[in-house]
Design a protein around this motif. Structure first.
Motif, PDB file in Angstrom:
ATOM      1  N   GLU A 298       0.830  -1.205   0.000  1.00  0.00           N
ATOM      2  CA  GLU A 298       0.000   0.000   0.000  1.00  0.00           C
ATOM      3  C   GLU A 298       0.864   1.255   0.000  1.00  0.00           C
ATOM      4  OE1 GLU A 298      -2.064  -2.869   3.016  1.00  0.00           O
ATOM      5  OE2 GLU A 298      -0.033  -2.221   2.516  1.00  0.00           O
TER       6      GLU A 298
ATOM      7  N   ARG B   9      -5.819   9.534  -1.712  1.00  0.00           N
ATOM      8  CA  ARG B   9      -5.987   8.380  -2.587  1.00  0.00           C
ATOM      9  C   ARG B   9      -4.957   7.331  -2.214  1.00  0.00           C
ATOM     10  NH1 ARG B   9      -4.366   7.522  -8.879  1.00  0.00           N
ATOM     11  NH2 ARG B   9      -6.109   6.233  -9.553  1.00  0.00           N
TER      12      ARG B   9
ATOM     13  N   SER C  14      -3.241   3.605  -2.796  1.00  0.00           N
ATOM     14  CA  SER C  14      -2.968   2.639  -3.853  1.00  0.00           C
ATOM     15  C   SER C  14      -2.461   1.349  -3.234  1.00  0.00           C
ATOM     16  CB  SER C  14      -1.914   3.178  -4.825  1.00  0.00           C
ATOM     17  OG  SER C  14      -2.344   4.358  -5.456  1.00  0.00           O
ATOM     18  N   CYS C  15      -2.728   0.256  -3.914  1.00  0.00           N
ATOM     19  CA  CYS C  15      -2.231  -1.051  -3.471  1.00  0.00           C
ATOM     20  C   CYS C  15      -1.741  -1.792  -4.701  1.00  0.00           C
ATOM     21  CB  CYS C  15      -3.328  -1.829  -2.772  1.00  0.00           C
ATOM     22  SG  CYS C  15      -2.890  -3.541  -2.381  1.00  0.00           S
TER      23      CYS C  15
ATOM     24  N   ARG D 265     -10.133  -0.496  -9.539  1.00  0.00           N
ATOM     25  CA  ARG D 265      -8.979  -1.355  -9.822  1.00  0.00           C
ATOM     26  C   ARG D 265      -8.565  -1.195 -11.269  1.00  0.00           C
ATOM     27  NH1 ARG D 265     -10.772  -7.204  -8.337  1.00  0.00           N
ATOM     28  NH2 ARG D 265      -8.657  -7.733  -9.023  1.00  0.00           N
TER      29      ARG D 265
ATOM     30  N   THR E 117      -3.263  -3.088  -9.727  1.00  0.00           N
ATOM     31  CA  THR E 117      -3.382  -2.092  -8.670  1.00  0.00           C
ATOM     32  C   THR E 117      -4.847  -1.845  -8.330  1.00  0.00           C
ATOM     33  OG1 THR E 117      -1.332  -1.008  -9.411  1.00  0.00           O
ATOM     34  CG2 THR E 117      -2.790   0.268  -7.981  1.00  0.00           C
TER      35      THR E 117
ATOM     36  N   TYR F 233      -7.281   0.872  -5.927  1.00  0.00           N
ATOM     37  CA  TYR F 233      -7.229   2.215  -5.367  1.00  0.00           C
ATOM     38  C   TYR F 233      -8.384   2.425  -4.390  1.00  0.00           C
ATOM     39  CZ  TYR F 233      -4.395   2.852  -9.579  1.00  0.00           C
ATOM     40  OH  TYR F 233      -3.445   2.714 -10.566  1.00  0.00           O
TER      41      TYR F 233
ATOM     42  N   GLN G 168     -10.137   5.962  -3.275  1.00  0.00           N
ATOM     43  CA  GLN G 168     -10.259   7.411  -3.251  1.00  0.00           C
ATOM     44  C   GLN G 168     -11.127   7.797  -2.067  1.00  0.00           C
ATOM     45  OE1 GLN G 168      -8.857   9.862  -5.319  1.00  0.00           O
ATOM     46  NE2 GLN G 168      -9.728  11.261  -3.803  1.00  0.00           N
TER      47      GLN G 168
END
Length: 121
Positions: free
Chosen positions: A6, A19, A21-22, A69, A75, A77, A79
């Motif tokens: 992450e 935001r 992200s992963c 995604r 990835t 996300y 938000q």
């Protein structure tokens, strides 16, 4: 094996946005249900949102948070808009290898290390 990393956490004022992200390793990312969970100090880990092709949200974040995604980038996300102090927690990304959506953290197979989100009042 799936490894999740992450990023995107930080400190933000109430009403602000972040935001998350992963990024996931592996070639089968698109097959997984991806979820976001969070854990505040002294509290249990709680479900935030999940996505396969459809999405599902906890009532506490519905209308403020959006999960998405990008399977080409492996990835997912999150938000987060209109943040509140009660959103303060460590946020975790997780992957679930079954077909049926679930909000139960114990049913997710892989976890990231977490990213801290702090919302000041």
């Amino acid at each position: 094996q799936v490894q999740l990393v992450e990023s995107g956490g930080g400190l933000v004022q109430a009403g602000g946005s972040l935001r998350l992200s992963c990024a996931a390793s592996g070639r089968t990312f698109s097959r997984y249900i991806m979820g976001w969970f969070r854990q505040a100090p002294g509290k249990e880990r709680e479900f935030v949102a999940s996505i396969r092709s459809n999405t599902y949200y906890a009532d506490s974040v519905k209308g403020r948070f959006t999960i998405s995604r990008d399977n080409a980038k492996n990835t997912v996300y999150l938000q987060m808009n209109s943040l509140k102090p009660e959103d303060t927690a460590v946020y975790y990304c997780a992957a679930h290898g079954a077909v049926i959506m679930t909000t139960t953290p114990q049913k997710y197979d892989y976890w990231g290390q977490g990213t801290q989100v702090t919302v000041s009042s």
